[in-house]
Design a protein around this motif. Structure first.
Motif, mmCIF file in Angstrom:
data_model
loop_
_atom_site.group_PDB
_atom_site.id
_atom_site.type_symbol
_atom_site.label_atom_id
_atom_site.label_comp_id
_atom_site.label_asym_id
_atom_site.label_seq_id
_atom_site.Cartn_x
_atom_site.Cartn_y
_atom_site.Cartn_z
ATOM 1 N N ILE A 80 0.869 -1.178 0.000
ATOM 2 C CA ILE A 80 0.000 0.000 0.000
ATOM 3 C C ILE A 80 0.907 1.230 0.000
ATOM 4 N N ILE A 81 0.748 2.087 -1.027
ATOM 5 C CA ILE A 81 1.657 3.221 -1.203
ATOM 6 C C ILE A 81 0.839 4.509 -1.306
ATOM 7 N N PRO A 82 0.625 5.209 -0.208
ATOM 8 C CA PRO A 82 -0.182 6.432 -0.219
ATOM 9 C C PRO A 82 0.653 7.703 -0.366
ATOM 10 N N ASP A 83 -0.033 8.777 -0.704
ATOM 11 C CA ASP A 83 0.516 10.118 -0.555
ATOM 12 C C ASP A 83 0.182 10.609 0.852
ATOM 13 N N LEU A 84 1.127 11.269 1.501
ATOM 14 C CA LEU A 84 0.854 11.860 2.805
ATOM 15 C C LEU A 84 -0.258 12.892 2.700
ATOM 16 N N PHE A 97 -3.086 6.871 8.432
ATOM 17 C CA PHE A 97 -2.670 5.593 7.867
ATOM 18 C C PHE A 97 -3.130 4.402 8.698
ATOM 19 N N ILE A 98 -3.341 4.612 9.992
ATOM 20 C CA ILE A 98 -3.997 3.577 10.782
ATOM 21 C C ILE A 98 -5.400 3.343 10.234
ATOM 22 N N ARG A 107 5.976 8.102 14.760
ATOM 23 C CA ARG A 107 4.830 8.503 15.563
ATOM 24 C C ARG A 107 3.771 7.394 15.578
ATOM 25 N N MET A 108 3.618 6.690 14.475
ATOM 26 C CA MET A 108 2.653 5.594 14.422
ATOM 27 C C MET A 108 3.020 4.503 15.426
ATOM 28 N N VAL A 109 4.316 4.197 15.524
ATOM 29 C CA VAL A 109 4.753 3.192 16.493
ATOM 30 C C VAL A 109 4.494 3.678 17.920
#
Length: 284
Positions: free
Chosen positions: A55-59, A81-82, A107-109
């Protein structure tokens, strides 16, 4: 580029995230950085999709993702993204990240430790360390850190006067040459830079990175994660000039491993084979 991938747009509470999805297997989220878009992953995406659902998103606000608020903190982008991964059916996943995307991954971690199974961090130091070691040498290399964070609309107005000049200046300042970028990818970066909303996202991102994000990281000092962590950095870049990147990241990820790559800042596009080999070993 991105053969076998589909493009999606997912409406979330604070952003509509544009992404490409391809492959089968364990979910793998790839996060890009400034001043790029998800296109930076084109040299390795198809190979990674042979063994993973990629999965490759734009921020938020970058590329073709649309911000619905003025919150560009890494905490807000991590939440995007979560929610994106939950929308796609993935409560746990691995993350490979570069530049600002690596700050989002960190930050996600911190905020969602049960979601991230492993993380790869490409060519950055922790945000607190960047500001701590900022001196005249680094300030010249990273001038955009202070410029984009200036209050008001001054940075946006200046950039929008000649966005391609500014983009090329940013790419050259961090790489030394635009020749390393594929024509299709460079065209995508230029298309995004012409969008005033993308420029606003750059400024919002760096403004938060000089203020609220620092507060968030200070609050989490001492918090560590024992998940697998790969740290790669360019031997020709600025990251290792003041402190050892691997040791800096071991403060947060005690099990971190990694090494320098014979490249500047844009490792994936300059040394795709070497980076891919390291990623494949890390993701096993």
């Amino acid at each position: 580029m991105f053969a076998g991938f589909e493009e999606i747009d997912v409406a979330l509470p604070e952003a509509t995230i544009h992404a490409r999805v391809g492959g089968k297997g364990d979910p793998l989220l790839l996060l890009h950085g400034y001043p790029q878009t998800h296109f930076m992953w084109h040299p390795v995406a198809e190979q990674l999709a042979e063994t993973h659902r990629v999965i490759i998103p734009d921020l938020r606000g970058y590329g073709d993702s649309v911000a619905k608020s003025d919150d560009f903190t890494f905490r807000a982008m991590a939440q995007d993204f979560i929610l994106l991964m939950e929308h796609l059916g993935h409560s746990q996943f691995q993350v490979v990240s570069h530049d600002r995307g690596s700050r989002v991954a960190h930050r996600m971690v911190l905020d969602h430790p049960d979601a991230v199974r492993s993380v790869a961090i490409l060519d950055i130091l922790p945000t607190l360390d960047v500001w701590r070691v900022m001196d005249d040498w680094l300030a010249k290399k990273y001038y955009h850190w202070s410029f984009l964070a200036q209050p008001g609309d001054m940075p946006r107005r200046l950039i929008n006067g000649d966005p391609i000049l500014f983009l090329h200046s940013a790419l050259l300042g961090l790489s030394g040459s635009t020749d390393l970028f594929a024509k299709e990818a460079l065209a995508e970066y230029e298309r995004a830079a012409r969008n005033p909303d993308v420029v606003a996202a750059w400024c919002g991102d760096y403004s938060a990175g000089a203020s609220t994000d620092l507060d968030h990281d200070r609050e989490n000092l001492g918090q560590t994660s024992d998940i697998p962590c790969l740290v790669l950095w360019g031997s020709k870049g600025a990251v290792a000039h003041h402190i050892d990147p691997l040791e800096a990241w071991k403060v947060w990820f005690p099990n971190a491993v990694g090494h320098a790559v014979d490249a500047g800042h844009f490792l994936v596009e300059e040394r795709p084979t070497e980076v891919l080999e390291a990623l494949i070993e890390h993701l096993r």
